[in-house]
Design a protein around this motif. Sequence first.
Motif, PDB file in Angstrom:
ATOM      1  N   VAL A 264      23.425  14.412  -3.186  1.00  0.00           N
ATOM      2  CA  VAL A 264      23.354  13.703  -1.933  1.00  0.00           C
ATOM      3  C   VAL A 264      24.520  12.714  -1.967  1.00  0.00           C
ATOM      4  O   VAL A 264      24.651  12.097  -2.734  1.00  0.00           O
ATOM      5  CB  VAL A 264      22.201  13.366  -1.402  1.00  0.00           C
ATOM      6  N   CYS A 265      25.434  12.531  -0.913  1.00  0.00           N
ATOM      7  CA  CYS A 265      26.249  11.581  -1.057  1.00  0.00           C
ATOM      8  C   CYS A 265      25.597   9.938  -0.924  1.00  0.00           C
ATOM      9  O   CYS A 265      24.638  10.017  -0.156  1.00  0.00           O
ATOM     10  CB  CYS A 265      27.342  11.651   0.288  1.00  0.00           C
ATOM     11  N   GLY A 266      25.888   9.171  -1.755  1.00  0.00           N
ATOM     12  CA  GLY A 266      25.332   7.871  -1.886  1.00  0.00           C
ATOM     13  C   GLY A 266      25.466   7.081  -0.534  1.00  0.00           C
ATOM     14  O   GLY A 266      25.114   6.132  -0.106  1.00  0.00           O
ATOM     15  N   ARG A 267      26.626   7.548   0.352  1.00  0.00           N
ATOM     16  CA  ARG A 267      27.119   6.826   1.463  1.00  0.00           C
ATOM     17  C   ARG A 267      26.524   7.343   2.920  1.00  0.00           C
ATOM     18  O   ARG A 267      25.793   6.758   3.487  1.00  0.00           O
ATOM     19  CB  ARG A 267      28.493   6.593   1.584  1.00  0.00           C
ATOM     20  N   CYS A 268      27.209   8.553   3.029  1.00  0.00           N
ATOM     21  CA  CYS A 268      26.690   9.111   4.302  1.00  0.00           C
ATOM     22  C   CYS A 268      25.454  10.012   4.032  1.00  0.00           C
ATOM     23  O   CYS A 268      25.003  10.714   5.196  1.00  0.00           O
ATOM     24  CB  CYS A 268      28.042   9.717   4.865  1.00  0.00           C
ATOM     25  N   THR A 269      24.791  10.035   2.940  1.00  0.00           N
ATOM     26  CA  THR A 269      23.617  10.965   2.610  1.00  0.00           C
ATOM     27  C   THR A 269      23.639  12.319   3.278  1.00  0.00           C
ATOM     28  O   THR A 269      22.682  13.039   3.443  1.00  0.00           O
ATOM     29  CB  THR A 269      22.429  10.271   3.488  1.00  0.00           C
TER      30      THR A 269
ATOM     31  N   LEU B  76      29.514  10.554  -4.537  1.00  0.00           N
ATOM     32  CA  LEU B  76      30.176  10.253  -3.269  1.00  0.00           C
ATOM     33  C   LEU B  76      30.819  11.414  -2.778  1.00  0.00           C
ATOM     34  O   LEU B  76      31.475  12.262  -3.465  1.00  0.00           O
ATOM     35  CB  LEU B  76      31.004   9.087  -3.060  1.00  0.00           C
ATOM     36  N   CYS B  77      30.699  11.827  -1.435  1.00  0.00           N
ATOM     37  CA  CYS B  77      31.412  12.970  -0.876  1.00  0.00           C
ATOM     38  C   CYS B  77      32.934  12.543  -0.784  1.00  0.00           C
ATOM     39  O   CYS B  77      33.277  11.338  -1.051  1.00  0.00           O
ATOM     40  CB  CYS B  77      31.220  13.374   0.491  1.00  0.00           C
ATOM     41  N   LEU B  78      33.817  13.337  -0.701  1.00  0.00           N
ATOM     42  CA  LEU B  78      35.326  13.065  -1.059  1.00  0.00           C
ATOM     43  C   LEU B  78      35.951  12.166   0.033  1.00  0.00           C
ATOM     44  O   LEU B  78      36.546  11.239  -0.180  1.00  0.00           O
ATOM     45  CB  LEU B  78      36.218  14.376  -0.711  1.00  0.00           C
ATOM     46  N   TYR B  79      35.189  12.106   1.221  1.00  0.00           N
ATOM     47  CA  TYR B  79      35.424  11.063   2.065  1.00  0.00           C
ATOM     48  C   TYR B  79      35.118   9.818   1.948  1.00  0.00           C
ATOM     49  O   TYR B  79      35.812   8.869   1.955  1.00  0.00           O
ATOM     50  CB  TYR B  79      34.953  11.732   3.652  1.00  0.00           C
ATOM     51  N   CYS B  80      33.909   9.828   1.252  1.00  0.00           N
ATOM     52  CA  CYS B  80      33.042   8.410   1.186  1.00  0.00           C
ATOM     53  C   CYS B  80      33.973   7.783   0.161  1.00  0.00           C
ATOM     54  O   CYS B  80      34.057   6.755   0.065  1.00  0.00           O
ATOM     55  CB  CYS B  80      31.734   8.294   1.241  1.00  0.00           C
ATOM     56  N   HIS B  81      34.208   8.868  -0.972  1.00  0.00           N
ATOM     57  CA  HIS B  81      34.980   8.252  -2.110  1.00  0.00           C
ATOM     58  C   HIS B  81      36.278   7.705  -1.937  1.00  0.00           C
ATOM     59  O   HIS B  81      36.607   6.572  -2.523  1.00  0.00           O
ATOM     60  CB  HIS B  81      35.012   9.363  -3.003  1.00  0.00           C
TER      61      HIS B  81
HETATM   62 ZN   LIG Z   1      29.936  10.676   2.072  1.00  0.00          ZN
END
Ligand SMILES: [Zn+2]
Length: 126
Positions: A41-46, A79-84
């Motif tokens: 799971v992305c730590g930012r946008c979940t 993190l997903c690519l975008y949030c990263h």
């Molecule tokens: Zn994300």
Amino acid sequence: MVENNKRDPDQVERMLAEMRREQLQRQAGYREQALKLFPHVCGRCTREFEGKGLRELTVHHKDHNHDNNPPDGSNWELLCLYCHDHEHTRAVQEGRVGETGGTIQKPTLSHSPFAGLNDRFNGTKK
Ligand SMILES: [Zn+2]
Ligand SMILES: [Zn+2]
């Protein structure tokens, strides 16, 4: 018999390629570990990731030191690519501000309507 006196540019290229490959392998190593340790799971946008989508989930280093890889994962964050990407852009901006000394609290103006305008003015004025 050692003949390493002449620097063959091809050799330098090969060394660089080797270093890059090693780095990639190292990255692949801790990524796999992080994926085992943490839920996907992305730590930012979940956002949740599975199957092919898992490629978009990347390992972020909390202290931005890619050589700091404690096996317990305390320096990693998925993190997903975008949030990263966003995380690093922010870090770079903060880093620039911080260079003058200490931590200067600056409001994040990611949605400033004038930010883009300024860029355009600077770009055309040549
Ligand atoms: Zn994300
Ligand atoms: Zn990162």
